[in-house]
Design a protein around this motif. Sequence first.
Motif, PDB file in Angstrom:
ATOM      1  N   ALA A 111       0.853  -1.186   0.000  1.00 25.56           N
ATOM      2  CA  ALA A 111       0.000   0.000   0.000  1.00 25.56           C
ATOM      3  C   ALA A 111       0.890   1.239   0.000  1.00 25.56           C
ATOM      4  O   ALA A 111       1.803   1.344   0.821  1.00 25.56           O
ATOM      5  CB  ALA A 111      -0.911  -0.003   1.223  1.00 25.56           C
ATOM      6  N   VAL A 112       0.629   2.163  -0.931  1.00 26.99           N
ATOM      7  CA  VAL A 112       1.467   3.357  -1.090  1.00 26.99           C
ATOM      8  C   VAL A 112       0.587   4.613  -1.097  1.00 26.99           C
ATOM      9  O   VAL A 112      -0.440   4.661  -1.793  1.00 26.99           O
ATOM     10  CB  VAL A 112       2.284   3.295  -2.400  1.00 26.99           C
ATOM     11  CG1 VAL A 112       3.144   4.540  -2.562  1.00 26.99           C
ATOM     12  CG2 VAL A 112       3.155   2.039  -2.434  1.00 26.99           C
ATOM     13  N   ARG A 113       0.996   5.605  -0.315  1.00 30.85           N
ATOM     14  CA  ARG A 113       0.334   6.904  -0.329  1.00 30.85           C
ATOM     15  C   ARG A 113       0.944   7.729  -1.463  1.00 30.85           C
ATOM     16  O   ARG A 113       2.100   8.157  -1.388  1.00 30.85           O
ATOM     17  CB  ARG A 113       0.525   7.612   1.006  1.00 30.85           C
ATOM     18  CG  ARG A 113      -0.029   9.019   1.068  1.00 30.85           C
ATOM     19  CD  ARG A 113      -1.519   9.069   1.264  1.00 30.85           C
ATOM     20  NE  ARG A 113      -1.913   8.628   2.605  1.00 30.85           N
ATOM     21  CZ  ARG A 113      -3.177   8.627   3.030  1.00 30.85           C
ATOM     22  NH1 ARG A 113      -4.142   9.037   2.213  1.00 30.85           N
ATOM     23  NH2 ARG A 113      -3.464   8.198   4.242  1.00 30.85           N
ATOM     24  N   LYS A 114       0.166   7.939  -2.522  1.00 33.98           N
ATOM     25  CA  LYS A 114       0.672   8.653  -3.685  1.00 33.98           C
ATOM     26  C   LYS A 114       0.696  10.160  -3.442  1.00 33.98           C
ATOM     27  O   LYS A 114       0.142  10.654  -2.470  1.00 33.98           O
ATOM     28  CB  LYS A 114      -0.184   8.321  -4.909  1.00 33.98           C
ATOM     29  CG  LYS A 114      -0.159   6.837  -5.288  1.00 33.98           C
ATOM     30  CD  LYS A 114      -0.670   6.590  -6.681  1.00 33.98           C
ATOM     31  CE  LYS A 114      -2.119   6.965  -6.835  1.00 33.98           C
ATOM     32  NZ  LYS A 114      -2.635   6.643  -8.199  1.00 33.98           N
ATOM     33  N   SER A 115       1.323  10.878  -4.352  1.00 32.31           N
ATOM     34  CA  SER A 115       1.482  12.325  -4.202  1.00 32.31           C
ATOM     35  C   SER A 115       0.147  13.070  -4.225  1.00 32.31           C
ATOM     36  O   SER A 115       0.038  14.185  -3.711  1.00 32.31           O
ATOM     37  CB  SER A 115       2.404  12.882  -5.288  1.00 32.31           C
ATOM     38  OG  SER A 115       1.946  12.490  -6.574  1.00 32.31           O
ATOM     39  N   ASP A 116      -0.904  12.448  -4.806  1.00 30.68           N
ATOM     40  CA  ASP A 116      -2.227  13.085  -4.814  1.00 30.68           C
ATOM     41  C   ASP A 116      -3.033  12.716  -3.568  1.00 30.68           C
ATOM     42  O   ASP A 116      -4.233  12.966  -3.486  1.00 30.68           O
ATOM     43  CB  ASP A 116      -3.006  12.710  -6.080  1.00 30.68           C
ATOM     44  CG  ASP A 116      -3.281  11.211  -6.185  1.00 30.68           C
ATOM     45  OD1 ASP A 116      -2.899  10.457  -5.253  1.00 30.68           O
ATOM     46  OD2 ASP A 116      -3.868  10.777  -7.192  1.00 30.68           O
ATOM     47  N   ASN A 117      -2.356  12.066  -2.601  1.00 31.09           N
ATOM     48  CA  ASN A 117      -2.912  11.699  -1.292  1.00 31.09           C
ATOM     49  C   ASN A 117      -3.824  10.472  -1.318  1.00 31.09           C
ATOM     50  O   ASN A 117      -4.368  10.080  -0.278  1.00 31.09           O
ATOM     51  CB  ASN A 117      -3.669  12.877  -0.651  1.00 31.09           C
ATOM     52  CG  ASN A 117      -3.648  12.789   0.869  1.00 31.09           C
ATOM     53  OD1 ASN A 117      -2.655  12.354   1.459  1.00 31.09           O
ATOM     54  ND2 ASN A 117      -4.743  13.167   1.513  1.00 31.09           N
TER      55      ASN A 117
END
Length: 332
Positions: free
Chosen positions: A32-38
């Motif tokens: 699971a990754v928190r992307k730059s767009d949140n």
Amino acid sequence: MKNKNKLGSSGIGGQAVIEGIMMRNKDWYSVAVRKSDNTIEVEKKQYKSASQKNKILGAPFIRGVFSFIDSLVLGIKSLTYSASFFEDDDETEEEPGKLELWLINKFGEKAENVIMGCVVAVSIIFSVLIFMMLPLFIADMFERFVPGIGNRQVPVIEGIAKMVIFIGYMLLISLMKDIRRTFMYHGAEHKCINCIENGKILTVENVRESSRFHKRCGTSFMLIVLIISILFFIFIRSDVVWIKYTIRLILIPVIAGVSYEIIRLAGSSDNFIVNLISKPGIWMQKITTKEPTDDMIEVAIKAVEEVFDWKDYLKSNGIEVLDEISGEEDVD
């Protein structure tokens, strides 16, 4: 709902990656990754370990070596996946290098596995050189140039050098901003597992209140490897230089196997002696884990829920799973 009774091991483990967490349960893992767009991106894949493919490799004291290699492979895969979300978006696609083209032409679809194998091999070689061979070299230099230092003192100096290099390395990398954030995600990973194994519903609030230290941590494993190696080489000594270095190479699988059994026991036992053995690893986790933010905890929960039915786990341990908002039993 509060339950202070420690449950049995959930069997799940994980690793912090770039702005995210990898969680593994049996032969499934999720990242699971928190992307730059949140937003949170979650990937779930199957991974069969070497010990699952061959029963002999799953035998005690043998499984530790292959479990370590599996962890490296899976860790690098997960890190590569998480990093892909933060690469610079170039207008033109970068052309593959000569080595990459050669590998693709030579191995075809298996090129990625070959590259992964090379990365793992290089990682192991550097680890052995830095944490096993360098301390011995330092100890040999003390014996050669410092008056009064003899062969009996070499293992002691080597042991001290190992601990100084390992702790110093961890302290130095913890000063890096990106690594510090990774250590915060590492804390979120531990907190999620502790929350479940202490019989609590997996919510941000419950995870936040849980401990960020866990006895099955990879940091603890690495520290136990160093301690076991120190004990081994106090008793296994030689005056011949090349034999000393050869012995250390030969005994690496043995040390890894013994260390794995200790960390495995620590994760499933609350025995006083086991807890005492686990203490140094817990202390080291004060460096390699940091308190996470709530948004990091949300990422950790997403990773856990993708591969692990924590509600079923709690119910199987006799814990009533309630909806904390309505107070009604969750029957799914």
